[in-house]
Design a protein around this motif. Structure first.
Motif, PDB file in Angstrom:
ATOM      1  N   THR A 122       1.131  -1.396  -0.272  1.00  0.00           N
ATOM      2  CA  THR A 122       0.001   0.047  -0.080  1.00  0.00           C
ATOM      3  C   THR A 122       0.827   1.188  -0.321  1.00  0.00           C
ATOM      4  N   THR A 123       2.093   1.359   0.080  1.00  0.00           N
ATOM      5  CA  THR A 123       3.047   2.347   0.413  1.00  0.00           C
ATOM      6  C   THR A 123       3.344   2.748  -1.085  1.00  0.00           C
ATOM      7  N   PRO A 124       3.423   3.464  -1.663  1.00  0.00           N
ATOM      8  CA  PRO A 124       4.266   3.489  -3.037  1.00  0.00           C
ATOM      9  C   PRO A 124       5.777   4.095  -3.089  1.00  0.00           C
ATOM     10  N   ILE A 125       5.983   3.715  -3.656  1.00  0.00           N
ATOM     11  CA  ILE A 125       7.825   3.690  -3.997  1.00  0.00           C
ATOM     12  C   ILE A 125       8.591   4.527  -4.903  1.00  0.00           C
TER      13      ILE A 125
ATOM     14  N   LEU B 197       4.578  -6.063  -7.921  1.00  0.00           N
ATOM     15  CA  LEU B 197       4.675  -7.342  -7.173  1.00  0.00           C
ATOM     16  C   LEU B 197       4.353  -8.289  -5.900  1.00  0.00           C
ATOM     17  N   ALA B 198       4.775  -6.806  -5.158  1.00  0.00           N
ATOM     18  CA  ALA B 198       4.189  -7.033  -3.737  1.00  0.00           C
ATOM     19  C   ALA B 198       2.314  -6.744  -3.688  1.00  0.00           C
TER      20      ALA B 198
ATOM     21  N   PRO C  72      -7.306   1.082  -0.007  1.00  0.00           N
ATOM     22  CA  PRO C  72      -5.797   0.695  -0.565  1.00  0.00           C
ATOM     23  C   PRO C  72      -6.110  -1.208  -0.418  1.00  0.00           C
ATOM     24  N   ALA C  73      -6.808  -2.114   0.283  1.00  0.00           N
ATOM     25  CA  ALA C  73      -6.302  -3.300  -0.030  1.00  0.00           C
ATOM     26  C   ALA C  73      -6.022  -4.032  -1.402  1.00  0.00           C
TER      27      ALA C  73
END
Length: 275
Positions: free
Chosen positions: A34-37, A60-61, A217-218
């Motif tokens: 759920t966290t932007p990278i 992928l996550a 955001p699930a």
């Protein structure tokens, strides 16, 4: 059964294992779905195996996290639908209360005649964000087919000579079901359950696509296809990865059912002839 005959089901099994163990694998890697990278729709590579999605999250996550609920919903819906189908179908196929059975079957046919998606939306809208309700709704919309298949198979088995002899001897209904009906019913019930599992995964993915079940955001494979379709050209893996997993699962289970039917000649009545 020859192992090479069942090898066609390995891809589907791998998809199911990925879906069930994905959240655990994600936790081992200390990643987050759920966290932007990075930026939206970053291409695959540069340390991001499948790139990023519409909000810059690791695809992928999200793939690892997005299949668990979908597969569990499909499994739960298949089990519940099978219980409904076996219970009502067996009773309707062997009972002497023909008028009562006819009324029950008319109710089943009425449910079957309703469009699946509107009915799913109606049932799931009562408790929004509840994945269990979606699974129950999928079971309800798919159970009528199971009832009809089981009922027709039970009627055919009950008309056999050995079943009629058991009835003439005065055997109890449960004994007749256990010894005369069950052996011939199991292959058909298993094949029908497999077909409904494939249908349940597709309906569960469609439900997620429409926003039913756990809200964003699930992660969900169905929701990923909808969310990332606008960036298909920039990072196709954000859409292709979840879509391909659903396709492999459907084709793998269907192929396995075909192989199983080939290994049991004469014991598995064609389901399309029973429906």
């Amino acid at each position: 059964m020859r192992p090479r005959r069942l090898a066609v089901g390995i891809p589907a099994l791998l998809v199911v294992l990925l879906a069930l163990t994905g959240p655990w694998l994600l936790s081992l890697s200390c990643g987050s779905s759920t966290t932007p990278i990075g930026g939206p729709f970053k291409a695959a590579g540069d340390g991001v195996l499948l790139g990023t999605d519409v909000l810059g999250r690791d695809v992928l996550a999200r793939v690892l996290a997005g299949g668990n609920t979908l597969v569990l919903q499909a499994v739960a819906a298949t089990i519940l639908g099978s219980l409904i189908g076996l219970t009502i179908g067996t009773w309707a196929g062997i009972t002497h209360r023909t008028r009562t059975a006819a009324v029950v079957l008319r109710v089943v046919d009425t449910i079957a005649a309703l469009p699946a998606l509107p009915l799913l939306l109606l049932l799931a809208a009562g408790l929004p964000g509840n994945d269990a309700v979606v699974a129950i709704a999928i079971a309800i919309v798919s159970a009528p087919f199971s009832v009809r298949v089981v009922r027709e198979r039970v009627r055919a088995l009950a008309a056999t000579d050995y079943a009629r002899e058991a009835l003439a001897r005065g055997d109890r209904r449960w004994s007749r079901i256990r010894y005369d009906i069950r052996p011939g019913l199991i292959p058909v019930a298993l094949a029908e359950a497999g077909i409904r599992f494939v249908a349940a995964t597709q309906i569960a993915a469609t439900a997620a696509f429409l926003g039913l079940g756990a809200a964003a955001p699930a992660a969900s494979w169905g929701r990923m296809v909808r969310e990332n379709s606008v960036g298909l050209a920039a990072n196709p893996w954000s859409v292709l990865a979840p879509a391909l997993l659903l396709v492999v699962l459907a084709i793998g289970v269907t192929a396995l059912l075909d192989r199983t039917a080939e290994l049991q000649p004469g014991s598995l009545t064609r389901i399309e002839d029973l429906a």
